[in-house]
Scaffold this active site. Structure first.
Site, PDB file in Angstrom:
ATOM      1  N   GLY A 189       0.219  -3.950   4.048  1.00  0.00           N
ATOM      2  CA  GLY A 189      -0.088  -5.354   4.195  1.00  0.00           C
ATOM      3  C   GLY A 189       1.150  -6.184   4.495  1.00  0.00           C
ATOM      4  N   CYS A 214      -0.544   2.307   6.491  1.00  0.00           N
ATOM      5  CA  CYS A 214      -0.185   0.958   6.909  1.00  0.00           C
ATOM      6  C   CYS A 214       0.086   0.133   5.650  1.00  0.00           C
ATOM      7  CB  CYS A 214      -1.288   0.330   7.742  1.00  0.00           C
ATOM      8  SG  CYS A 214      -2.893   0.230   6.927  1.00  0.00           S
ATOM      9  N   CYS A 230       0.801  -1.235   0.000  1.00  0.00           N
ATOM     10  CA  CYS A 230       0.000   0.000   0.000  1.00  0.00           C
ATOM     11  C   CYS A 230       0.829   1.278   0.000  1.00  0.00           C
ATOM     12  CB  CYS A 230      -0.929   0.009   1.204  1.00  0.00           C
ATOM     13  SG  CYS A 230      -2.019  -1.419   1.273  1.00  0.00           S
ATOM     14  N   HIS A 274      -8.995   3.437  -2.320  1.00  0.00           N
ATOM     15  CA  HIS A 274      -7.590   3.129  -2.052  1.00  0.00           C
ATOM     16  C   HIS A 274      -7.033   2.258  -3.183  1.00  0.00           C
ATOM     17  CE1 HIS A 274      -3.957   1.762  -0.275  1.00  0.00           C
ATOM     18  NE2 HIS A 274      -4.433   0.807   0.512  1.00  0.00           N
TER      19      HIS A 274
END
Length: 461
Positions: free
Chosen positions: A426, A424, A137, A392
């Site tokens: 993954g 954040c 991300c 996102h």
């Protein structure tokens, strides 16, 4: 100019501590100001080596599979923002040393080829290289940081950091078998957890309620709708000419997408409260308080400050620091709460010095947790909404956040000097970067009152 330096010396003479066993003499000296363009002081040689952003744009963000980009090729998303960087700055594309594109879901070799194709569509010559980067991300922000590092290393003076994702074309799937060895390593197993499960873990471990999560979602949509209505995104969004295909007839209709299509202005707590949890029977994570699955792209043009000044380009922002950290994969959403303090400290700042935050809203649970953990002022965070409203698109989010942050800092002017982008990641990571407004000055309009007689910063004590 000399008078200014002399005034500093006089002031510092008054500030010097009385004699003591500790030698503070070396910590106080008259120096050139390292603030932005409008500071009326002599510069140091390092000033021209700052890596600055002269342009940052994004496409609108559209709902995956049913939004405005459902029939748009990924390379047709990236090309418009790359082209805009060159056309709006009049930078010769031949001068670009490299283009780095963050992308997550597409097969690596295919996406690399698509990005190369997009560069040609945008008017870049064959001499300009391009590559992709994948840190989940944070890939778009990582692309920007990689370009900054290369410029600082002297590899080239001008570069582009970008991000791209079509979650319509490349959904989140796992191809192939999972290594059976993973059963012997709990942390490795946790890397395979669905992101929604990690959201539930954060909510459970840190007591984030359903009410708090739904309220965060309502706030995100409300702020995004207000920002759109007032035209606050017009300077960062590049309209994209594309097509919409009728699924029944196959007829194609040309269309220009110019606004984000996932924002729901009328979202309410009552409506969100009716949604069922998606990942746990008695859970709190729903489709309404999670980020939307989206398509989009963004791009950031960076160069040495000395180059920007030589070209007469306005400076949108200064890249100060970047950090990526590792956290427990089972609660990967806590990443920003760890990464932000690291990045801010590396910039020589404190959290109170940061005027704006763009923190990716992967899930309301982790967003609320990070906000509470760092004790951040909610009036400083995602002031124009976030991923629960926009969406996102994984690889593009970092570049999108940079564009949104810097344009908002420019609008706010002198009372908004420092900003942070964070998300954040993954499998258990977090990333954060600190930016300074391009025309930041040193009038201390946002300086904190000194609460003690200590002459040392908090970090030095």
């Amino acid at each position: 100019m000399e008078k200014a330096i002399n005034r500093q010396r006089v002031l510092l003479d008054h500030l010097r501590p009385s004699p003591s066993p500790h030698n503070f003499e070396s910590t106080l000296s008259a120096s050139a100001c390292l603030a932005g363009d409008s500071a009326a002081y002599q510069r140091t040689s390092a000033f021209g080596d700052d890596v600055v952003i002269v342009a940052a744009y994004r496409t609108p963000l559209c709902k995956s599979k049913r939004g405005g980009f459902k029939d748009t090729h990924a390379d047709d998303l990236l090309a418009p923002v790359l082209k805009a960087l060159i056309e709006k700055t009049n930078v010769d594309p031949r001068e670009v040393g490299d283009i780095v594109v963050g992308s997550v879901l597409a097969p690596g070799s295919q996406r690399a080829s698509e990005c190369r194709m997009a560069a040609f569509y945008a008017g870049f010559p064959e001499t300009v290289p391009i590559r992709t980067v994948n840190r989940q991300c944070s890939s778009g922000l990582q692309a920007v940081a990689d370009v900054v590092a290369s410029i600082k290393a002297g590899f080239y003076e001008i570069g582009i950091g970008a991000g791209l994702e079509s979650m319509t074309i490349n959904p989140m799937t796992w191809d192939g078998d999972v290594n059976p060895k993973v059963k012997d390593f709990q942390k490795a197993q946790d890397c395979l957890l669905p992101m929604g499960v990690t959201s539930e873990n954060v909510a459970h471990c840190f007591g984030v309620t359903r009410q708090e999560q739904d309220q965060a979602a309502v706030d995100s949509h409300r702020k995004a709708a207000a920002a759109t209505a007032s035209g606050r995104f017009k300077d960062e969004i590049i309209p994209v000419p594309t097509k919409i295909v009728d699924p029944k007839t196959g007829d194609e209709k040309p269309i220009v997408i110019s606004v984000d299509d996932g924002i729901r202005p009328n979202t309410s707590l009552t409506e969100l409260g009716k949604l069922k949890p998606l990942f746990k029977k008695d859970g709190t994570t729903t489709a309404g308080n999670s980020s939307q699955v989206s398509d989009g792209a963004g791009a950031v043009l960076l160069m040495k400050r000395s180059v920007a000044m030589r070209k007469g380009l306005p400076i949108l922002g200064v890249f100060r620091t970047f950090t990526a950290v590792g956290v427990d994969p089972a609660i990967m959403g806590v990443g920003p709460a760890v990464a932000i303090p690291f990045a801010v400290k590396a910039a020589g700042l404190e959290l109170e010095d940061i005027d704006l935050f763009e923190i990716n809203e992967a899930f309301a649970s982790q967003f609320v947790y990070c906000r509470k953990k760092l004790e951040l002022d909610s009036q400083k965070i995602n002031v124009n909404g976030g991923a629960m409203a926009f969406g996102h698109p994984l690889g593009a989010t970092g570049a999108r956040c940079v564009a949104t942050l810097l344009h908002e800092m420019k609008r706010r002017g002198r009372d908004c000097r420092f900003g942070v982008v964070s998300m954040c990641i993954g499998t258990g990571m977090g990333a954060a970067a600190v930016f300074e407004r391009g025309d930041g000055c040193d009038e201390l309009c946002n300086g904190r009152k000194v609460k003690s007689n200590s002459l040392l910063s908090k970090d030095s004590r």
